[in-house]
Scaffold this motif. Structure first.
Motif, PDB file in Angstrom:
ATOM      1  N   TYR A  11     -35.964 -16.205 -28.586  1.00  0.00           N
ATOM      2  CA  TYR A  11     -36.512 -14.844 -28.546  1.00  0.00           C
ATOM      3  C   TYR A  11     -35.825 -14.020 -27.452  1.00  0.00           C
ATOM      4  O   TYR A  11     -35.643 -12.812 -27.595  1.00  0.00           O
ATOM      5  CB  TYR A  11     -38.038 -14.872 -28.377  1.00  0.00           C
ATOM      6  CG  TYR A  11     -38.739 -15.153 -29.695  1.00  0.00           C
ATOM      7  CD1 TYR A  11     -39.017 -14.120 -30.593  1.00  0.00           C
ATOM      8  CD2 TYR A  11     -39.073 -16.450 -30.072  1.00  0.00           C
ATOM      9  CE1 TYR A  11     -39.637 -14.375 -31.815  1.00  0.00           C
ATOM     10  CE2 TYR A  11     -39.689 -16.717 -31.296  1.00  0.00           C
ATOM     11  CZ  TYR A  11     -39.968 -15.668 -32.158  1.00  0.00           C
ATOM     12  OH  TYR A  11     -40.564 -15.915 -33.374  1.00  0.00           O
ATOM     13  N   ALA A  61     -33.711 -10.592 -28.129  1.00  0.00           N
ATOM     14  CA  ALA A  61     -34.060  -9.331 -27.449  1.00  0.00           C
ATOM     15  C   ALA A  61     -32.900  -8.823 -26.586  1.00  0.00           C
ATOM     16  O   ALA A  61     -33.025  -7.809 -25.904  1.00  0.00           O
ATOM     17  CB  ALA A  61     -35.295  -9.546 -26.578  1.00  0.00           C
ATOM     18  N   LYS A  89     -48.937 -12.635 -33.186  1.00  0.00           N
ATOM     19  CA  LYS A  89     -47.884 -11.603 -33.123  1.00  0.00           C
ATOM     20  C   LYS A  89     -47.631 -11.191 -31.685  1.00  0.00           C
ATOM     21  O   LYS A  89     -46.517 -10.869 -31.301  1.00  0.00           O
ATOM     22  CB  LYS A  89     -48.308 -10.390 -33.955  1.00  0.00           C
ATOM     23  CG  LYS A  89     -48.060 -10.604 -35.445  1.00  0.00           C
ATOM     24  CD  LYS A  89     -47.895  -9.308 -36.178  1.00  0.00           C
ATOM     25  CE  LYS A  89     -47.593  -9.567 -37.630  1.00  0.00           C
ATOM     26  NZ  LYS A  89     -48.490  -8.889 -38.541  1.00  0.00           N
ATOM     27  N   LYS A  90     -48.707 -11.177 -30.901  1.00  0.00           N
ATOM     28  CA  LYS A  90     -48.581 -10.766 -29.485  1.00  0.00           C
ATOM     29  C   LYS A  90     -49.313 -11.777 -28.616  1.00  0.00           C
ATOM     30  O   LYS A  90     -50.142 -12.535 -29.124  1.00  0.00           O
ATOM     31  CB  LYS A  90     -49.207  -9.392 -29.302  1.00  0.00           C
ATOM     32  CG  LYS A  90     -48.422  -8.294 -29.987  1.00  0.00           C
ATOM     33  CD  LYS A  90     -48.825  -6.965 -29.443  1.00  0.00           C
ATOM     34  CE  LYS A  90     -48.005  -5.864 -30.105  1.00  0.00           C
ATOM     35  NZ  LYS A  90     -48.683  -4.589 -30.036  1.00  0.00           N
ATOM     36  N   LYS A 123     -42.470 -17.499 -27.086  1.00  0.00           N
ATOM     37  CA  LYS A 123     -42.278 -16.136 -27.597  1.00  0.00           C
ATOM     38  C   LYS A 123     -43.050 -15.121 -26.741  1.00  0.00           C
ATOM     39  O   LYS A 123     -42.516 -14.093 -26.358  1.00  0.00           O
ATOM     40  CB  LYS A 123     -42.775 -16.101 -29.053  1.00  0.00           C
ATOM     41  CG  LYS A 123     -42.866 -14.736 -29.672  1.00  0.00           C
ATOM     42  CD  LYS A 123     -43.406 -14.832 -31.090  1.00  0.00           C
ATOM     43  CE  LYS A 123     -44.026 -13.523 -31.516  1.00  0.00           C
ATOM     44  NZ  LYS A 123     -44.572 -13.530 -32.862  1.00  0.00           N
ATOM     45  N   PHE A 124     -44.306 -15.459 -26.377  1.00  0.00           N
ATOM     46  CA  PHE A 124     -45.136 -14.529 -25.597  1.00  0.00           C
ATOM     47  C   PHE A 124     -44.488 -14.216 -24.241  1.00  0.00           C
ATOM     48  O   PHE A 124     -44.520 -13.071 -23.783  1.00  0.00           O
ATOM     49  CB  PHE A 124     -46.525 -15.120 -25.323  1.00  0.00           C
ATOM     50  CG  PHE A 124     -47.382 -15.337 -26.543  1.00  0.00           C
ATOM     51  CD1 PHE A 124     -47.096 -14.709 -27.745  1.00  0.00           C
ATOM     52  CD2 PHE A 124     -48.496 -16.171 -26.482  1.00  0.00           C
ATOM     53  CE1 PHE A 124     -47.902 -14.907 -28.868  1.00  0.00           C
ATOM     54  CE2 PHE A 124     -49.294 -16.373 -27.592  1.00  0.00           C
ATOM     55  CZ  PHE A 124     -49.001 -15.749 -28.789  1.00  0.00           C
ATOM     56  N   GLN A 159     -41.951 -11.719 -24.730  1.00  0.00           N
ATOM     57  CA  GLN A 159     -42.565 -10.413 -25.041  1.00  0.00           C
ATOM     58  C   GLN A 159     -43.062  -9.723 -23.768  1.00  0.00           C
ATOM     59  O   GLN A 159     -42.953  -8.509 -23.629  1.00  0.00           O
ATOM     60  CB  GLN A 159     -43.736 -10.606 -26.009  1.00  0.00           C
ATOM     61  CG  GLN A 159     -43.271 -10.859 -27.437  1.00  0.00           C
ATOM     62  CD  GLN A 159     -44.439 -11.136 -28.363  1.00  0.00           C
ATOM     63  OE1 GLN A 159     -45.387 -11.809 -27.991  1.00  0.00           O
ATOM     64  NE2 GLN A 159     -44.363 -10.634 -29.586  1.00  0.00           N
ATOM     65  N   ARG A 160     -43.594 -10.516 -22.819  1.00  0.00           N
ATOM     66  CA  ARG A 160     -44.076  -9.923 -21.560  1.00  0.00           C
ATOM     67  C   ARG A 160     -42.892  -9.332 -20.779  1.00  0.00           C
ATOM     68  O   ARG A 160     -42.993  -8.272 -20.180  1.00  0.00           O
ATOM     69  CB  ARG A 160     -44.767 -10.976 -20.697  1.00  0.00           C
ATOM     70  CG  ARG A 160     -46.085 -11.484 -21.264  1.00  0.00           C
ATOM     71  CD  ARG A 160     -46.669 -12.546 -20.318  1.00  0.00           C
ATOM     72  NE  ARG A 160     -47.501 -13.501 -21.006  1.00  0.00           N
ATOM     73  CZ  ARG A 160     -48.770 -13.315 -21.360  1.00  0.00           C
ATOM     74  NH1 ARG A 160     -49.344 -12.174 -21.091  1.00  0.00           N
ATOM     75  NH2 ARG A 160     -49.449 -14.237 -21.987  1.00  0.00           N
ATOM     76  N   CYS A 207     -40.067  -8.315 -22.097  1.00  0.00           N
ATOM     77  CA  CYS A 207     -39.617  -7.128 -22.851  1.00  0.00           C
ATOM     78  C   CYS A 207     -40.486  -5.920 -22.493  1.00  0.00           C
ATOM     79  O   CYS A 207     -39.992  -4.805 -22.334  1.00  0.00           O
ATOM     80  CB  CYS A 207     -39.703  -7.378 -24.352  1.00  0.00           C
ATOM     81  SG  CYS A 207     -38.435  -8.487 -24.954  1.00  0.00           S
ATOM     82  N   ARG A 208     -41.776  -6.178 -22.382  1.00  0.00           N
ATOM     83  CA  ARG A 208     -42.702  -5.088 -22.053  1.00  0.00           C
ATOM     84  C   ARG A 208     -42.344  -4.500 -20.687  1.00  0.00           C
ATOM     85  O   ARG A 208     -42.301  -3.297 -20.495  1.00  0.00           O
ATOM     86  CB  ARG A 208     -44.114  -5.668 -22.051  1.00  0.00           C
ATOM     87  CG  ARG A 208     -45.216  -4.664 -22.002  1.00  0.00           C
ATOM     88  CD  ARG A 208     -46.531  -5.432 -22.014  1.00  0.00           C
ATOM     89  NE  ARG A 208     -47.548  -4.696 -21.307  1.00  0.00           N
ATOM     90  CZ  ARG A 208     -48.308  -3.773 -21.856  1.00  0.00           C
ATOM     91  NH1 ARG A 208     -48.178  -3.481 -23.121  1.00  0.00           N
ATOM     92  NH2 ARG A 208     -49.201  -3.130 -21.135  1.00  0.00           N
ATOM     93  N   SER A 222     -38.691  -2.708 -27.006  1.00  0.00           N
ATOM     94  CA  SER A 222     -39.746  -2.889 -28.017  1.00  0.00           C
ATOM     95  C   SER A 222     -39.311  -3.936 -29.045  1.00  0.00           C
ATOM     96  O   SER A 222     -38.157  -4.235 -29.199  1.00  0.00           O
ATOM     97  CB  SER A 222     -40.059  -1.584 -28.708  1.00  0.00           C
ATOM     98  OG  SER A 222     -38.880  -1.039 -29.197  1.00  0.00           O
TER      99      SER A 222
END
Ligand SMILES: Cc1cc2nc3c(=O)[nH]c(=O)nc-3n(C[C@H](O)[C@H](O)[C@H](O)COP(=O)(O)OP(=O)(O)OC[C@H]3O[C@@H](n4cnc5c(N)ncnc54)[C@H](O)[C@@H]3O)c2cc1C
Length: 495
Positions: free
Chosen positions: A20, A24, A141-142, A482-483, A486-487, A489-490, A495
């Motif tokens: 991931y 990204a 998903k998140k 993955k999470f 995502q953190r 990326c945030r 996005s």
């Protein structure tokens, strides 16, 4: 050049995080202590036999399940990966007869009713609660603490529609729920599917997964499963450093800025550090015990409530074709094995004849899993002497062979190989705390909580792995990888 993430640990979580991260646009490097990737999701070869050391069932193997997307993104499941869904979840022998826990729920109900009509009320409850859980989509998903609201609403609606177990049942452990059955066969069939101290909903959830056509056995086994994820990571340009144990995470002014490897004073810098290893090693070794985590301390200090579960794994290679035998057999030998003062009363036995990846040429692989929380005992034996450790393994092996030979007669004279991996072995190769194969298993009356993936007082450090999403398991390991990305990326506003 993109920002760089260093991932510690190439288990399923670390590899997934790496994929991931690359998707990204980050540079991603994984540092892994062992000589191969996969962590607990592993296998090893002994002569003519490839021993599977992990996968019994994988949630998300069914195509339209919520976790399926992670497995296809990581390459763990491809269009060519076959998933084996046995008709029987587990079988047992009682007074000379063979009984099954069927994966088809109507058959499960029918056979239980025939077997024990006096258990009708509790059988109906069991079937009802399993059906309720059959189509629950885990919202992945998140991150769990920032869920996708639409997914959450759908889950809430589904739960409302399907209903919930009654209050009394919700408070029971798996063992307490099972004890309500009068039939010893039903009790045994259910008891070998899941840890008895876990809450009853875990039984309904796991059987809901298995009876809905999810939770299959991935052909080729665990090592191949992990190997495909590793390949995908490297194909995306990720860099994997094997034999690279990380000893320290460098924190400067409250920011994680890099790592140091064991035996190497050089600092390896990165913009983000993503440990995908067990929480004990992370907190007390890599962070030197300088940072507090109430979440983890509560768990490590109360092993009675948050069970740290490990296994002893016994593999037997037999020069005989055992394809006619059930793939998962639960046996309760007449005499228990006394290990460190506690009785081992149940053998969970698997055969692998459905898949040529494990052995060929008229041979069969059998594995036996024993729940074993005696890491300290095995460690003390090994420290006393290699001989003492080996002798205890031999005593255990002899007990297993003696009892299995009554069910698998070829074991008596066609046994070619025996291999025993204790929690100490899992600790040595997979570097997990007390050789744990899952993370904390919550006791019956303990609230299920996930960790937020951050350590207070440290910026740019994002945690992944099964320890941040108890009870753990492959899907949770992957989802948390993955999470964590995502953190990041945030934070980077990607996005
Ligand atoms: C016998 C057995 C059966 C199982 N059956 C199933 C099943 O049927 N279904 C299921 O879903 N799950 C199953 N599991 C559980 C599953 O294997 C784990 O939940 C999952 O693999 C955990 O992945 P992880 O990446 O979080 O952690 P790990 O697998 O523990 O990976 C962590 C990695 O980090 C490395 N590491 C640790 N410390 C360091 C360090 N200091 N520096 C560098 N690297 C380090 C380790 O070597 C390891 O490779 C089973 C496990 C076992 C052992």
């Amino acid at each position: 050049m993109g920002k760089k993430i260093i991932i510690i640990g190439a288990g399923i979580s670390g590899l997934t995080a790496g994929i991931y991260a690359r998707l990204a646009g980050f540079d991603a490097e994984i540092y892994e202590a062992h000589r191969q990737a996969g962590g607990n999701c592993t296998g090893w070869t002994r002569g003519q036999y490839h021993i599977d050391g992990c996968i019994e069932w994988v949630t998300g193997s069914r195509e339209n399940s919520s976790l399926h997307d992670i497995w296809t993104t990581t390459g763990a499941l491809t269009d060519n990966t076959e998933v084996y869904l046995p008709e029987e979840i587990v079988s047992t022998i009682h007074e000379g007869n063979l009984y099954h826990l069927h994966a088809q729920i109507d058959r499960m109900q029918e056979t239980f009713m025939q077997l024990s009509p006096e258990d009708a009320p509790v059988i109906k409850k069991l079937i009802k609660y399993i059906r309720q859980k059959q189509h629950i989509k885990v919202p992945v998903k998140k991150p769990f603490d920032r869920p996708d609201l639409w997914e959450l609403a759908k889950l809430g609606f589904h739960m409302l529609k399907a209903g919930m177990p009654d209050r009394k049942t919700s408070r029971l452990s798996v063992g307490e729920f099972i004890a309500q059955f009068k039939s010893p066969v039903i009790r045994r069939l259910l008891s070998c599917t899941i840890h008895p101290d876990m809450p009853s909903y875990a039984l309904f959830f796991s059987l809901g997964t298995r009876t809905s056509g999810d939770g299959g056995w991935v052909q080729g086994g665990s090592q191949a499963f992990a190997g495909r994820i590793r390949q995908r990571f490297e194909a995306l340009g990720g860099i994997l450093h094997l034999n690279s144990e990380v000893n320290e995470i460098i924190i400067k002014n409250g920011v994680a800025t890099g790592i140091k490897r064991a035996g190497d004073p050089a600092e390896i810098p990165a913009d983000y550090i993503l440990p995908a290893i067990d929480a004990h090693t992370l907190l007390y070794r890599l962070l030197g015990g300088r940072y507090k985590s109430a979440y983890f301390e509560k768990r490590f200090n109360h092993p009675d409530k948050y069970i740290i579960s490990a296994v002893t794994h016994i593999a037997l290679g037999v020069h005989a074709d055992l394809s006619g035998y059930p793939h998962h057999l639960c046996i309760e030998p007449p005499q228990p094995f006394v290990l460190n003062g506690t009785n081992i009363t149940q053998l969970n036995v698997k055969t692998y004849n459905h898949d040529p990846a494990f052995t060929t040429g008229g041979r069969s692989l059998i594995t036996v899993l024993l729940r074993d929380t005696h890491f300290d005992y095995w460690k003390a034996l090994k420290e006393r002497s290699d001989e003492a450790y080996r002798r205890e393994k031999e005593r255990l092996g002899a007990w297993v062979i003696r009892h299995l030979s009554t069910v698998f007669p070829p074991l008596e004279d066609r046994l070619e190989m025996i291999d025993i991996a204790t929690p100490l072995t899992f600790h040595r190769y997979c570097h997990t705390y007390k050789g744990a194969y899952m993370s904390f298993l919550p006791g019956a009356r303990v609230r299920q909580e996930f960790h937020c993936g951050r350590i207070k007082g440290i910026k740019n450090l994002y945690l992944a792995g099964q320890w941040v999403a108890p009870t753990g398991g492959l899907p949770m390991a992957a989802a948390t990888g993955k999470f964590a990305v995502q953190r990041i990326c945030r934070k980077e506003r990607i996005s």
